[in-house]
Design a protein around this motif. Structure first.
Motif, PDB file in Angstrom:
ATOM      1  N   MET A 241     -11.556   3.767  11.813  1.00  0.00           N
ATOM      2  CA  MET A 241     -10.529   2.737  11.913  1.00  0.00           C
ATOM      3  C   MET A 241      -9.536   2.888  10.776  1.00  0.00           C
ATOM      4  N   GLY A 242      -8.255   2.793  11.078  1.00  0.00           N
ATOM      5  CA  GLY A 242      -7.241   2.951  10.053  1.00  0.00           C
ATOM      6  C   GLY A 242      -6.937   1.655   9.329  1.00  0.00           C
ATOM      7  N   LEU A 243      -6.042   1.760   8.376  1.00  0.00           N
ATOM      8  CA  LEU A 243      -5.593   0.613   7.596  1.00  0.00           C
ATOM      9  C   LEU A 243      -4.260   0.179   8.190  1.00  0.00           C
ATOM     10  N   LYS A 244      -4.261  -0.856   9.043  1.00  0.00           N
ATOM     11  CA  LYS A 244      -3.061  -1.212   9.790  1.00  0.00           C
ATOM     12  C   LYS A 244      -2.576  -2.635   9.557  1.00  0.00           C
ATOM     13  N   ASP A 245      -3.356  -3.449   8.866  1.00  0.00           N
ATOM     14  CA  ASP A 245      -2.996  -4.854   8.697  1.00  0.00           C
ATOM     15  C   ASP A 245      -3.400  -5.298   7.291  1.00  0.00           C
ATOM     16  N   ILE A 246      -2.438  -5.382   6.384  1.00  0.00           N
ATOM     17  CA  ILE A 246      -2.698  -5.651   4.968  1.00  0.00           C
ATOM     18  C   ILE A 246      -2.113  -7.006   4.590  1.00  0.00           C
ATOM     19  N   LEU A 247      -2.824  -7.726   3.749  1.00  0.00           N
ATOM     20  CA  LEU A 247      -2.368  -9.025   3.236  1.00  0.00           C
ATOM     21  C   LEU A 247      -2.228  -8.919   1.726  1.00  0.00           C
ATOM     22  N   VAL A 248      -1.136  -9.464   1.169  1.00  0.00           N
ATOM     23  CA  VAL A 248      -0.943  -9.457  -0.280  1.00  0.00           C
ATOM     24  C   VAL A 248      -0.522 -10.849  -0.735  1.00  0.00           C
TER      25      VAL A 248
ATOM     26  N   THR B 239       1.556  -8.472   5.328  1.00  0.00           N
ATOM     27  CA  THR B 239       1.797  -9.917   5.295  1.00  0.00           C
ATOM     28  C   THR B 239       1.675 -10.410   3.861  1.00  0.00           C
ATOM     29  N   ALA B 240       2.673 -11.166   3.422  1.00  0.00           N
ATOM     30  CA  ALA B 240       2.635 -11.761   2.086  1.00  0.00           C
ATOM     31  C   ALA B 240       2.308 -13.240   2.195  1.00  0.00           C
TER      32      ALA B 240
ATOM     33  N   ARG C 295       2.483  -5.514  -8.230  1.00  0.00           N
ATOM     34  CA  ARG C 295       1.578  -5.741  -7.098  1.00  0.00           C
ATOM     35  C   ARG C 295       2.337  -5.641  -5.774  1.00  0.00           C
ATOM     36  N   GLN C 296       3.527  -6.234  -5.725  1.00  0.00           N
ATOM     37  CA  GLN C 296       4.316  -6.176  -4.493  1.00  0.00           C
ATOM     38  C   GLN C 296       4.728  -4.744  -4.179  1.00  0.00           C
ATOM     39  N   SER C 297       5.178  -4.000  -5.178  1.00  0.00           N
ATOM     40  CA  SER C 297       5.582  -2.608  -4.963  1.00  0.00           C
ATOM     41  C   SER C 297       4.396  -1.759  -4.510  1.00  0.00           C
TER      42      SER C 297
END
Length: 282
Positions: free
Chosen positions: A1-8, A38-39, A22-24
């Motif tokens: 499974m790939g990395l397709k949905d990240i939350l920060v 998603t932030a 962190r944002q960069s």
């Protein structure tokens, strides 16, 4: 499974260099994996001690709420603009809540992400609950958490990775949650501190995990650090510095006390002294 949905999680009022790093980093990671980012920006309610609550004018409280919301919306707009420049698909969730509600709220939002990115606490941190948010995501979200040091980096350059291995469930979870990052790395080192890592088969501690990772096409080796009395966190961070590692992957440990989790020694030590990103899972 790939990395397709990240939350920060992004900072709002008083956001400084650490939030920018962190944002960069999150944008760079999302771009590298063609992932949606998603932030989450919190507009925190003013914290007023109960004994003086009745003495605080309502207009002042409303002014503070508006200031917090305006700051969160400004951070959201800046994030969206940065994501557009980076060509990253994104959204922002601005959430108004109390300080005590923010950590569990972040954990809830993290439950439907592949990875949650948060920041390391720094001296004189503008966000007093930062450690609580990291712990909530680690222990309550069911998802891996990637902690970015307050000194950076800005770019998710993950080529040389250390996987800390002690044979426990949490370490196994972390190693497998990190697979989308490990398969893209140039080199992965399974690091065992001392000789206490149990193995499903006889042989060198860590060899069973190395075999598992190799079957995913990962260039992996095993490094055993003798137990010289130094604590695990210091041993891992020292080895990371010596080998110029870009990421540490490790289990996040804690124990329950009155229904709250208390960080284990190695986990606490890493979070306090880390100088490179760390991915943890519980």
């Amino acid at each position: 499974m790939g990395l397709k949905d990240i939350l920060v999680q992004i900072d709002t009022e008083g956001a400084g260099a650490a939030s920018a790093h962190r944002q960069s980093f999150a944008l760079s990671l999302a771009a590298a994996h063609d992932a949606h980012l998603t932030a989450v920006a919190f507009a925190l309610e003013p914290t007023i001690p109960p004994m003086i609550m009745g003495e605080v004018p309502g207009a002042l409280l409303e002014s503070q709420r508006k200031r917090a919301l305006d700051a969160a919306n400004a951070a959201a707009a800046a994030f969206t603009a940065a994501a557009d420049r980076a060509g990253v698909r994104s959204e922002v969730r601005v959430i108004s809540c109390t300080e005590s509600a923010a950590p569990p709220t972040l954990a809830v939002h993290g439950r439907t992400a592949d990875l949650v990115i948060v920041g390391q606490s720094e001296p004189d941190d503008v966000l007093a609950i930062r450690d609580l948010m990291t712990e909530a995501v680690l222990f309550e979200s069911g998802r891996p958490v990637l902690v970015v040091p307050y000194i950076g980096p800005d770019e998710a350059r993950i080529r040389n990775v250390i996987v800390a291995w002690d044979g426990r469930r949490e370490a196994s979870r972390a190693a497998n949650e990190a697979l989308p990052l490990l398969v893209k790395a140039d080199a992965v080192s399974v690091v065992v501190v001392g000789d206490s890592a149990p193995s499903a088969r006889a042989g060198e501690p860590g060899a069973d995990l190395a075999l598992h990772l190799a079957r995913h096409g990962i260039n992996v080796s095993v490094k055993r650090i003798p137990d010289t009395g130094i604590d695990v966190a210091d041993a891992l961070l020292s080895h990371a510095a010596d080998t110029e590692a870009d990421l540490i992957v490790m289990g996040g440990y804690g124990h329950s006390r009155l229904r709250e989790f208390v960080l284990g020694g190695a986990t606490r030590g890493i979070l306090a002294s880390m100088t490179l990103p760390v991915l943890m899972a519980h």
